[in-house]
Design an enzyme around this catalytic site. Structure first.
Site, PDB file in Angstrom:
ATOM      1  NE  ARG A 181      54.623  30.139  13.194  1.00  0.00           N
ATOM      2  CZ  ARG A 181      54.394  31.452  13.332  1.00  0.00           C
ATOM      3  NH1 ARG A 181      55.349  32.324  13.041  1.00  0.00           N
ATOM      4  NH2 ARG A 181      53.219  31.906  13.749  1.00  0.00           N
ATOM      5  CG  ASP A 237      52.075  41.358   9.007  1.00  0.00           C
ATOM      6  OD1 ASP A 237      51.478  41.933   9.941  1.00  0.00           O
ATOM      7  OD2 ASP A 237      52.714  40.296   9.162  1.00  0.00           O
TER       8      ASP A 237
HETATM    9  C1  S3P Z   1      52.648  36.602  12.822  1.00  0.00           C
HETATM   10  C2  S3P Z   1      51.315  36.814  13.012  1.00  0.00           C
HETATM   11  C3  S3P Z   1      50.653  38.112  12.794  1.00  0.00           C
HETATM   12  C4  S3P Z   1      51.530  39.063  11.984  1.00  0.00           C
HETATM   13  C5  S3P Z   1      52.954  39.052  12.448  1.00  0.00           C
HETATM   14  C6  S3P Z   1      53.553  37.664  12.344  1.00  0.00           C
HETATM   15  C7  S3P Z   1      53.208  35.269  13.103  1.00  0.00           C
HETATM   16  O1  S3P Z   1      50.383  38.705  14.055  1.00  0.00           O
HETATM   17  O2  S3P Z   1      51.019  40.382  12.048  1.00  0.00           O
HETATM   18  O3  S3P Z   1      53.730  39.950  11.667  1.00  0.00           O
HETATM   19  O4  S3P Z   1      54.359  34.994  12.695  1.00  0.00           O
HETATM   20  O5  S3P Z   1      52.509  34.452  13.721  1.00  0.00           O
HETATM   21  P1  S3P Z   1      49.018  38.408  14.861  1.00  0.00           P
HETATM   22  O6  S3P Z   1      49.028  36.996  15.238  1.00  0.00           O
HETATM   23  O7  S3P Z   1      49.095  39.311  16.055  1.00  0.00           O
HETATM   24  O8  S3P Z   1      47.926  38.797  13.911  1.00  0.00           O
END
Ligand code: S3P
Length: 438
Positions: A28, A322
């Site tokens: 981000r 995660d």
């Molecule tokens: C993330 C959101 C999660 C996570 C990924 C990172 C993010 O995924 O599993 O490792 O940075 O927004 P999901 O939004 O698919 O749950």
């Protein structure tokens, strides 16, 4: 060529370890810096392959992105609306976050981009972002089943939407909010189950007009006004709790361990694992709590603990989404049964983490039953696992790191079929682990 390795049993883990920058925040930081007008400075950036894929994509769309030291980056942004047409396909490697968030950014720019990725990423569902971004006016040509390779034609002008998330996904939420940056009017995302809120925090930090309303039932309504103007920032990225998780569990399950893990981000939308491990009897103490880059952070003092199996409430899943692979390792060493459910989302991560971890733990000697939406694990009560392998990691960094930790608490070690994917999120993992165990 795959790089296999056997992770051997280890004695007490002692000392201090500092985990790298948060992956979610690093992505981000690069994206928003690339959209601000002027120069942003980022320190503590995670220099893993996933984040480097985001950096390369922002460069390919006109931003100046330069590394000036370890974890120190300067980004000269092009301004919201200023992204340029990339000349080549954007190679996202293994990174779902890069892919879905960038699809959001591009969806409201008048450019066309093709996304490609590795074998793991090319299986993952993109329909979840294609649907809302199409409602905003973007046009997609995807591979069968809504997967990569995929071509996206951004909308100009895009139309604001109000969208209620059908899956608890910070990536989908963020994709829509990022598309909203270059969309005149108010784009609204309704989030019935809260997920990580780094996008909201950082968008506000860069000066976007963003509001979050939480109703009595906990449903969050997030509104962003476009077209936004972002001001360059100085960003300090805190340590990644998802990377710290491997050392937290290692410290808990290897007898005699006493370990300090420094600079761990403790945003409540990410801290579910710590609550669950404490409920299992884990000794995890927060030392020197402070704020870094607008996020709560502390050092964690972890001591070997006799863990007990528990039933895990599926409501906590988004705040540790995660961390289930490494939690399953902790459960395999606990006393009694751990029951997890409501984890369908784990089937669409870098691998199907329910079946991959069930097979991996069984191969290492654990007692595991896979259900439709979770695992049931009967732990050893602290006795090391038998060990074994080779474990099929299916290009999934978190499976490789989890089973490396399982190897430390085994009689004969655990062989992982390929350690290369670890570099997507945690390039120094093996060196840090070897340093502690050595
Ligand atoms: C993330 C959101 C999660 C996570 C990924 C990172 C993010 O995924 O599993 O490792 O940075 O927004 P999901 O939004 O698919 O749950």
């Amino acid at each position: 060529m795959p790089r296999p390795r056997r992770f051997l049993p280890a004695g007490p883990l002692r000392g201090r370890v500092r985990v790298p920058g948060d992956k979610s925040i690093s992505h981000r930081a690069l994206m928003l810096s690339a959209l601000a007008v002027g120069e942003s400075r980022i320190t503590g950036l995670l220099e893993g392959e996933d984040v480097l894929a985001t950096a390369a994509a922002m460069r390919a769309m006109g931003a100046q992105v330069e590394r000036s030291g370890e974890g120190v980056w300067r980004v000269h942004g092009v301004g919201v609306g200023g992204l340029l047409q990339p000349e080549r396909a954007l190679d996202m490697g293994n990174s779902g976050t890069s892919t879905r968030l960038l699809m959001g950014l591009i969806a409201s720019h008048p450019i066309t981009a093709t996304f490609i990725g590795d074998a793991s990423l090319s299986k993952r569902p993109m329909g979840r972002v294609i649907e809302p971004l199409s409602l905003m006016g973007a046009d997609f040509t995807s591979s069968p089943g809504g997967t990569l390779p995929l071509m996206l034609r951004g909308a100009s002008p895009a139309v604001p939407i109000e969208y209620c998330l059908p899956v608890a996904s910070a990536q989908v939420k963020s994709a829509i909010l990022l598309a909203g940056l270059n969309t005149a009017g108010i784009t609204t995302v309704i989030e019935p189950v809260p997920t990580r809120d780094h996008s909201e925090r950082m968008l506000s930090g860069f000066g976007a007009e963003l509001t979050v309303e939480v109703d009595a039932a906990g449903i969050r309504t997030i509104r962003i006004r476009g077209e936004a103007e972002l001001q360059p920032q100085t960003i300090v990225v805190p340590g990644d709790p998802s990377s710290a998780a491997f050392f937290i569990v290692a410290g808990l399950i290897v007898p005699g361990s006493e370990l300090t893990i420094e600079n761990v981000g403790l945003n409540p939308t990410r801290a579910g694992l710590i609550a669950v491990l404490r409920a299992m009897g884990g000794s995890i103490e927060e030392v020197n709590p402070r704020e870094v880059g607008g996020e709560p952070v502390a050092d964690l003092l972890v001591k070997h603990s006799a863990l007990k199996g528990i039933a895990i409430d599926p409501a906590i899943a988004p705040s540790m989404i995660d961390e289930f692979p490494i939690l399953f390792v902790a459960a395999a060493l606990a006393q009694g049964r751990t029951v997890t459910s409501g984890l369908d989302e784990l089937r669409v991560k870098e691998s199907d983490r329910l079946s991959t971890m069930a097979a991996a733990l069984i191969a290492a000697g654990a007692r595991v039953t896979e259900t439709e939406d979770g695992l049931v694990i009967d732990g050893t009560g602290g006795e090391p696992l038998e060990g074994g392998g080779p474990i099929a990691t299916h290009l999934d960094h978190r499976i490789a790191m989890s089973m490396a930790v399982a190897g430390l608490a085994s009689y004969h070690g655990v062989e992982v079929d390929d350690t290369r994917p670890i570099a997507t999120s945690f390039p120094d993992f093996e060196a840090l682990l070897d340093g502690l165990a050595g």
